[in-house]
Every structure is written in structure tokens, then in C-alpha cells.
Design an enzyme around this catalytic site. Sequence first.
Site: not given
Length: 457
Positions: A327, A276
Amino acid sequence: VSEGKAGPALGRWWCELAWLGGEDATADVLLEAGADGSFSRVEPGVQRDAAGDAVALFGLALPGLVSAHSHAFHRALRAWTQRDGGSFWTWRQRMYDLAGRLDPDRYWQLASAAFAELALAGVTTVGEFLYLHRDRDGRPYAGDPFGDAVVEAAASAGVRLTLLDACYLAGGVNHPLDEVQRRFGDGDAEAWAARVGGRADGPLLRVGGAIHSVRAVPPAQAEVVAAWAGGRGAPLHAHVSEQPAENEDCLAAYGRTPTGVLADIGALGPGFTAVHATHLTADDVALLGGSGSAVCLCPTTERDLADGIGPAAALRRAGSPLSLGSDSHAVVDLFEEARAVELDERLASGARGTHAPADLLAAATAGGAQALGWPGGGRLAVGAPADLCVVDLRRPQLAGTVSAGGANAAAAAVFAADASTVIDVVVAGRPVVAGGRHVLGDVGALLAGAVAAVWEG
Ligand SMILES: [Zn+2]
């Protein structure tokens, strides 16, 4: 033109067009895989007639795509978290409800189907960031059945796997694990290392470590995980600054940002991937880039969870290689992840073209392979793992986007292809998807069964 040592070939393919790097593709490329599952020959300029018994691949051949950050079980949340608003933290509660229902068999069933969906989308290597380790009562199992479930799921779906086993010891900075989070724990980092250390790498398996986040692992414990990965030469990943609240808690407790804490304990470096990396300071960007740490962006999840837009261009300029992850699997489409990096940057900056298409395609391939401990992978090159996918240029989405000679192929792949245009996938020289069909058969039915089993079972 390059050619490896002679020997029995595991497979041979003639590619109408193949992307060998750069903005354009190359026509008439012969690929050969050796018995070790890596490319032994990559030769442009071979006419189809001269390619003998090679399997003809019409369309645009690309290196196999890499999802460097996956939580397979989140696939059961797709579309079920969209009606009631909320935030990352309310979404997380729903995810915990799901995590509480899992056992190793259900994880296997979900992961096997989710990995097959990834394979259909051209993904040949998955980094599964696994944080379920214990039973529903928080007791350790004998052995590591969740890890076994992931390894067996990847094998059944035909994908290459890096198992990123996550250390998760606290429910937040200075908070104990709650009732569900007890399933994620190991007690301490030494116990984590003892459990993970029992698993060896294999031909299609790498074992790596993960610090779940600075929320979940106190610095002294995170240092043990970092040292374990460093000593073993294994990839090390961590969720970093996904949400502003993580930064606030970390600053209040340690006087440092999450990146700063990870730098202090020696986690950063070329073997480290920050996942991220959304809410970073300029100092964080300099620390990550200057240490050669990699960054894995997960744009479709980040937009789904209202995380924000990370400083991807600044990170790349500072020296951080980029990779991409699907993800939460709210979307399974690495082409969409790749173009989202650039399109989000356009919305945030008002400028077009910060990331070249070839760089975005490299993030979806070689960048991911590097982050997952397959150096040199994610390329159609001699010595690289013989993993590839082919997109069908005859589809309406792609019609007219690439010249007959291969011009504009990277831009076409990133900005016009989608997961449904993938027709052929090869992993380690063996076909996994042929003509749009996965070796496991009806992947939709497998997913439907796996999702129903976990919510209704
Ligand atoms: Zn994650």
C-alpha cells in the site's frame, strides 16, 4: 511430480528447498520455465548432481510474492509523516501535497525505484492502484501518461504488473473534487472507461479497474465501473471501510454501509477485491464472504495510519480469499504483512494461531495473484507464471528455523524471514535479483534520487 510438454527451456533451477504448499518445504526440487514464461517442470527429488546445467538456488525457494495493493508514489512519504501526530486525514493532506507535485516523469522515476525495492524484497507482481490521471490544472492529457509511466516503471524494474486504474469523481460523499483532487478525476465513469479501455493486456501486464471508494465514486457511477470490469473479466478493486468516517458518511447519504452500496450496484463477486475492509459489520462480512469477494489487507499501512484491525479471520471463514498489499510503502516487506495479519489478530482476540503459517504465505503469493487477475499464479506449479524468490536460510534471522529436510518452512518464512533475507528473484523465467543485487543496480540511489526530485525539484 509433474512435467509439462517438451520444448526449449527459458531457464532451469535446482532448489535446495522449495515451498510447494503446506507447512513444510520439499528438498531437491528442479524447476524449469518454458519459452512462454511459465513453469514447464516442477520435479522434487532431483539431486544437484543430476540437475545438469540448472542454476543452483541455495536457501528456501518460494513463489514470487505479490503486493496486491500499491500506491508507488507514497514511497516519497516514508518517515516524513511521523513527527506531528494527526490522523489518517492529516496524513492524507500531506499525501495530497505530494500528489500535487507529481508529473508523469516523476511518477515514473518514483515507481521504477519503488518497484525495484519491492523486487529486492521478493515481490514479483504488483497491483498498482493508480488515481492520478490529469495535469496540475485538472485538464485531461492526450492519452494516459500516468498509466504509461506505471507500465514502463514495472517493465524497467522487472516486475509483473496489474494496473488498477481508479475511477475518482468526488471529493467525498456529495462533495466536489478539490484543487488537488481534480487531478484524480475523469469527469464521469464513461470517460474513465474510455480512457482505461484503450490499454490492452500484455505478457506481464493486466489492466483492471478500481472504484476508489464510496467516498469518491457515487453509486450510479460506480455501477458503470463495475459493469466495465465484469464485461471485460478484469479484476475490480475498491478501498472499503478503511476509516469509520467513511462508514458514517455513506450511511448518512445512502442508508447502507460501503459494502452494502457495492453489493447493491453489483460490484461483489470473485473478481472483486475489497482493500482494507477494516470497519465492517457482521452483514458486511457475510456479503463479502458469501459472494466470494476477495479481501486485500495492508497491515503495515493500516497500523501506520491508525486505521484499525480488520476482521481477517471472520472474512476468511465467511469465504473471502485473503491477499496482502504494501500500500503506502511505509514498509516494504511482504513477510511482515503476512505475520502482521496473525499478530494483530492475537492482540485483538487474545488467541494464538487463528491463521496457519501456510495460509498466510498463500495470502502473500497465490491469494495476491488471484486478486490481480493471474489465476493459478503465486505457486511453484506447472503452468503457473515462472516467478519465484529465494530467502537465505544462513542469515542469523533464519538460522535454525527450518530443518535440513524442509520442516517448518512456512512458519520460518512468515515469522522469521524479512525483506533483506531475499537473495534471488525470478520473474517470468528471467532473473531480476541475483545474489541480492537488482538488475537496475543501486536501488537505494535510485530511490534517493526519485524522492529528492519530487520534494526538491
Ligand atoms: Zn490504497
